[in-house]
Design a protein around this motif. Sequence first.
Motif, PDB file in Angstrom:
ATOM      1  N   THR A   9       0.803  -1.220   0.000  1.00 23.28           N
ATOM      2  CA  THR A   9       0.000   0.000   0.000  1.00 23.28           C
ATOM      3  C   THR A   9       0.837   1.273   0.000  1.00 23.28           C
ATOM      4  N   ASP A  10       1.912   1.266   0.777  1.00 27.55           N
ATOM      5  CA  ASP A  10       2.707   2.486   0.940  1.00 27.55           C
ATOM      6  C   ASP A  10       3.590   2.727  -0.281  1.00 27.55           C
ATOM      7  N   TYR A  85      -3.236   5.234   6.910  1.00 27.78           N
ATOM      8  CA  TYR A  85      -3.748   4.887   5.588  1.00 27.78           C
ATOM      9  C   TYR A  85      -5.276   5.030   5.438  1.00 27.78           C
TER      10      TYR A  85
END
Length: 134
Positions: A9-10, A85
């Motif tokens: 995700t990052d 997030y």
Amino acid sequence: MAIRWVYHTDIKLISENISQNNLYDLMSNKKFSCIIGTKLTNELHYIRKKGNIATHENGINIDKNVANTCMKYLFNFIQWMEATYCKKHYKKRSFEENSIIDTLSDNLKTIGVAVGGVIAGVIGTVIFSSKNKA
């Protein structure tokens, strides 16, 4: 799974090749440690070490306090993930040991019934889908 999710995700970690990495390698990655900070990195290593003891030494050195600490540290990491997030849905929460223990004890019967149902379903499927109907 949560750590792998962060890698996927990052934007700072997406380019990392994690397919063959074990948990220690993922947690020890300098980029990952910089993103989550020293405190969370240390907490995740604590969980990993105690998990290894529980898995490989039959939990000999795992008592209620150690298990509670692991749950608290995992809670901290999940809170960080949500704050980082999922800002739109983030809600500051605090770890409450009694809440976990109460929830677990309240749900033990439900879990037992659910597991029993799954086992019965699997056995039923095997019996009724076998080629030998005898």
